[in-house]
Design an enzyme around this catalytic site. Structure first.
Site, PDB file in Angstrom:
ATOM      1  N   GLY A 136      37.902 -45.888  11.586  1.00 33.36           N
ATOM      2  CA  GLY A 136      37.185 -45.042  10.644  1.00 33.36           C
ATOM      3  C   GLY A 136      36.634 -45.860   9.488  1.00 33.36           C
ATOM      4  O   GLY A 136      37.009 -47.020   9.274  1.00 33.36           O
ATOM      5  N   CYS A 137      35.726 -45.229   8.730  1.00 30.36           N
ATOM      6  CA  CYS A 137      35.077 -45.942   7.636  1.00 30.36           C
ATOM      7  C   CYS A 137      36.071 -46.292   6.532  1.00 30.36           C
ATOM      8  O   CYS A 137      36.175 -47.452   6.114  1.00 30.36           O
ATOM      9  CB  CYS A 137      33.918 -45.122   7.078  1.00 30.36           C
ATOM     10  SG  CYS A 137      34.340 -43.418   6.653  1.00 30.36           S
ATOM     11  N   TYR A 138      36.832 -45.316   6.046  1.00 37.91           N
ATOM     12  CA  TYR A 138      37.831 -45.616   5.021  1.00 37.91           C
ATOM     13  C   TYR A 138      38.877 -46.598   5.557  1.00 37.91           C
ATOM     14  O   TYR A 138      39.209 -47.579   4.876  1.00 37.91           O
ATOM     15  CB  TYR A 138      38.525 -44.340   4.548  1.00 37.91           C
ATOM     16  CG  TYR A 138      37.677 -43.407   3.710  1.00 37.91           C
ATOM     17  CD1 TYR A 138      37.142 -43.827   2.495  1.00 37.91           C
ATOM     18  CD2 TYR A 138      37.448 -42.100   4.104  1.00 37.91           C
ATOM     19  CE1 TYR A 138      36.384 -42.957   1.707  1.00 37.91           C
ATOM     20  CE2 TYR A 138      36.691 -41.228   3.320  1.00 37.91           C
ATOM     21  CZ  TYR A 138      36.160 -41.665   2.123  1.00 37.91           C
ATOM     22  OH  TYR A 138      35.421 -40.807   1.349  1.00 37.91           O
ATOM     23  N   GLU A 170      32.255 -51.965   1.455  1.00 44.75           N
ATOM     24  CA  GLU A 170      31.589 -52.044   2.759  1.00 44.75           C
ATOM     25  C   GLU A 170      30.506 -50.981   2.796  1.00 44.75           C
ATOM     26  O   GLU A 170      30.463 -50.079   1.956  1.00 44.75           O
ATOM     27  CB  GLU A 170      32.593 -51.782   3.888  1.00 44.75           C
ATOM     28  CG  GLU A 170      33.124 -50.343   3.851  1.00 44.75           C
ATOM     29  CD  GLU A 170      33.979 -49.938   5.046  1.00 44.75           C
ATOM     30  OE1 GLU A 170      34.612 -50.808   5.656  1.00 44.75           O
ATOM     31  OE2 GLU A 170      34.000 -48.727   5.342  1.00 44.75           O
TER      32      GLU A 170
END
Lengths: 349, 349, 349, 349
Positions: free
Chosen positions: D156-158, D319
């Site tokens: 996932g992004c987080y 990011e």
């Protein structure tokens, strides 16, 4: 044809300069050999602009002074001048004398007439002898001249968005001599990377406003090029606006078609001029271009509409002001000058 | 004269409706007695819009259905209709019959002609018998009629910004019959609080684009009012643009002055028309208005410039599209209708 | 009790100063008699800040130098100091000697200890003799002292958002001595109206970043006030972040509850502390505050959640950094000092 | 080693899907053979997303239904699933059975435990038999397994922004068992391209808020991976925030170092882990990463600081949530699966 060309970027610390670096780093035929900045000379590019850390050659570059001897030594064959107006002209002559071709992004060599320059820039042109040689380098209009040039004057950001929709229609004689009305919006990067109160985030984020009314400097080059296209003087009013985006120009033009001219004729003329042009995208009748679709690209998107109630032709264009309006158009010109594929390095989206 | 007037807001969950609530809560002579929303009926205002928690009476209000009997029972003497076009008309008639004056923010009663309505809104007007009675309520132009009206049609957001600079000049006969060219930019609140992909943050934050070209609906009311001012038909092209701000309209107008008309004459006419008007601020020659200075207010800022090269007069205006372009202008009209100080509740910055 | 108080704003050209002017102009008991700016002295307020044109008394004000004699002559009874840190202290003493009460928005008088000041501000405090007299003026915590004070030190923007959720819980002994972890986000107005590259629109609009890690100056006052509340030293880590909005602070606090402490106990303590406080809004369990609901207001919205998996209590707050975090809190303090209704002039939304 | 691999993108109309298309179009070894969208099937990609007009093969693609037979026929060897959680799982099994490798961007295959999945996603996992085979594909941590995998679960992004700074420190045993506190900010693209009121421009542009407190779904995968790294359960609190940018994640972590651990040890461990990793950039002590430097790239920038007053180690990362947090990380995984240069197609800035 060259396989690789060595290039230098002068004024690499502004928004157009940084965009040029990004484009040249990904270009298949360009080798970046020097980046200059008078204020940052001696500092590593990636220290000042952390985006370039660990990005290949960019991570090894250090800003130098824009010294012609140093540039010559670096092997640079082409110099991009992303310098302020009035500064480019100082470097162009010695660079040319050193055998380095110049692609200038400033306004210094865009005008054919030193008198018009003086009228709009409020001082004598410092090197009028170069004006004849310089090519006003709109690649879709003047590719053959650009290929042979050694002093390239890249069009301004607003002029690019205004000229491309109008030139074919003026050439085709579809418009009357009625003055044109042009309204443009631009993102804040067009104002440069300068510390000043009016450019602060807090001053711009909630602000819509026009500026430089009624006589923005870009009128001079637009007038020059429209006159060439029309074969007669062309009058226009131009109002630029600053809006809270990083980049993007959206231009809306109100023109008067000659009696009987139809929207189909307009469309046919534009199609004829641009169907084969890689970077012009014709959207169709009543279609509004949107800057978000051109951001980070070299495209200009163009739409058109006939307002029959008022007897006006409406032309609309969108571009990235630091892309096709500055840096990617400069790279497009480099491709022509060097004989590369005209789209080399420019088709990423 | 009333000391207090009881007011209801129908359609209180949209951006104009919420702005109306804010203005009415701080108004010295208004008492908010009802807020309606068909989708939120039964819910507490402050539960849906947490901004209103602990804010006096706002914290006690519950959305009801826009039921005329209920509104009558609430004691409402004036109803603001912040409803979508085509919905206001359903409520106006029964409200008037119940003795409640109507201040409508939609387009339903702005046009005098049911034919023009049909041309621009693509269906028959549902209550043409009310069109004669309704007043197109631009307070700087039509205060006396507004004071006596019971059906108030508030001008559209774009029209307010276009009409105010133009009307005095057309009345004074300073402009030729040449079509006007008008380019406006608006923040996204103008598109309403509707769940749709094109209104998402991610779709708008990086986008500049025109829309509704060549025939936006607001052309109809602008044409109507300019014709009244000029005493002849007035042609104009209008291109609205959507830009990434919450609110604000910035309008730029290109007009053709009659031969010999000077910028001093233009200035004199505007001064004469507006020097005594509380909410019109005349900025001066070559001065560009900026939406950030009018946000959250009822002001319209106006600038002007003569482009002598092209023979065009450039007029520029800025307003808050949900302020003077909608909700605060509606409150200004309420002040007139009720005989309050025309600026009551409207001078906070 | 006074019916009207004459006030001056020193440093009226920054974002907090301008916000103060807006608030004081709409205040029922304040009369603005002087605005100062060393850089703009002699210029009309409304020429520099066009928002104030035609806005009553604001349209008549001219910036003066922050000269105590002049201020005395203006009749000012209270001076708001919206000056940079280190500058306020120069004016506070002579103003107090001239009998003018001081409400300072800078950090100059927030600390009780000249040693802690030196540690965090890197130089000796220039007027340590005033530190004892100054009141750290968080109105929800220290109203009685504020009422009697003549030197008011308004809390910092971040500290206000951190202290209000924590103080009642520390007073009630619900938290362990584990260090607190605090992460805050702030809009760019917190950095002031200074011409610098990092504050440009183009540098901020696409940027999320922390700064001043690990030791932001506000830690000093937060530590001081938490220690008073807890009756023991309180350790905390604090990381502020800059995000692309004009204003707003959103703070998230990770605390360690003592064993057995329930979320219901937390809620009861907060309710007990703040149910009667006009400007604290308690949102409930697992409810996240949103800065958009507090912008332009004096509210702090507070939510809380128990993360039972990790054994942490999460506290969340939102405020307007130039509202409750600066200017409206200063006005709230003025209300206390002057004996006005504590909410006078502060309940507009 | 393959010179070219044929790829399909399922769910190509969301923000991650579009970003994948951009990356694959510029990839030297990828050939895009199919794009699917259930809602847009039959429509031309460039009609729906005008950015792709005149962009090589992109201009010729038409959305199809995500039908496995059709994908097989297209010659696709790898399928990227940019589908919503719960939808990917429907397609993964038949694709694998058809011999097409799967790179999934959803959460469907990230957890090793069907029980944990049920706890966080509130229903039984639909294909638990695939969980053992799937690789949680953080390339900097698990490259060898990724190279051999046929079912790739992209983090996932987080989690990507949280795991990369923490894993080396947990592996090296530098942190105590104290719960970690993690605060992240994300741009709105993380919420997807869905028509809903809370995602409107007007709702987000002025808003800072946390959400999903205290238990965001990403906690499950973060906990799983931190436990593997530490060799023991790891507790953490996590609070995500939504901020008004298109994209970007900025994460701040508060950790407790074991007694005596120095910031130099922290730096040495991070250097040891990442000096050779192309896409991890270590900024140095007390250096804050800024999302603007990683936007549009596959980089994660990491900074660190020791807060000795509170005894906390602060880790900071930035990011692009649709880059390294989603699409470019997926391409990085494709490079590993296919044996390409790990940075192929990913170093444009």
């Amino acid at each position: 044809m060259l396989d690789k060309v060595k290039v230098a970027v002068l004024g690499a610390s502004g928004y157009s300069g940084i965009e040029l670096l990004k484009l040249l780093l990904r270009h298949p035929h360009a080798e970046l050999v020097a980046v200059t900045s008078r204020t940052l000379a001696g500092k590593a590019l990636s220290a000042e602009f952390p985006r370039f850390r660990k990005v290949g050659v960019a991570d090894t570059l250090t800003f130098t002074n824009p010294d012609v001897a140093t540039l010559k030594e670096s092997g640079a064959q082409i110099a991009f001048l992303a310098l302020p107006h009035g500064v480019s002209v100082e470097y162009a002559k010695p660079l040319l004398e050193a055998g380095i071709k110049v692609i200038d992004l400033s306004a210094d060599f865009r005008l054919r007439s030193a008198e018009v320059y003086k009228e709009f820039y409020a001082h004598e042109h410092p090197a009028p002898e170069l004006l004849d040689e310089a090519v006003y380098a709109l690649p879709e209009v003047r590719a053959e001249e650009i290929k042979k040039a050694r002093l390239i004057a890249c069009p301004g950001c607003y002029p690019t968005s205004i000229l491309l929709p109008l030139i074919p229609l003026l050439k085709a004689g579809l418009l009357t001599e009625d003055p044109l009305a042009v309204s443009s919006m631009s993102g804040a990067s067009g104002a440069g990377r300068n510390a000043s109160i009016p450019l602060l985030f807090c001053e711009i984020q909630n602000s819509l406003r026009s500026y430089s009314v009624p006589q923005h400097r870009h009128l001079s080059e637009v007038g020059q090029e429209l006159e060439i296209a029309a074969g007669r003087p062309v009058r226009l009013s131009f109002v630029p606006h600053l809006v809270p985006v990083f980049a993007g120009i959206c231009t809306t033009i109100f023109a008067t078609p000659k009696p009987g001219v139809t929207i189909e004729q307009v469309e046919a003329v534009l199609n004829n001029a641009y169907a084969d042009q890689t970077f012009i995208r014709l959207l169709g009748k009543n279609q509004s271009p949107d800057t978000k679709h051109v951001m980070g690209t070299n495209f200009v998107d163009i739409g058109w509409a006939m307002d029959t109630r008022a007897g006006r032709l409406i032309l609309m264009s969108a571009e990235d002001n630091i892309g096709k309006g500055a840096s990617s158009q400069a790279v497009q010109n480099m491709n022509l000058v060097c004989g590369f594929d005209p789209a080399a390095g420019l088709l990423s989206v």
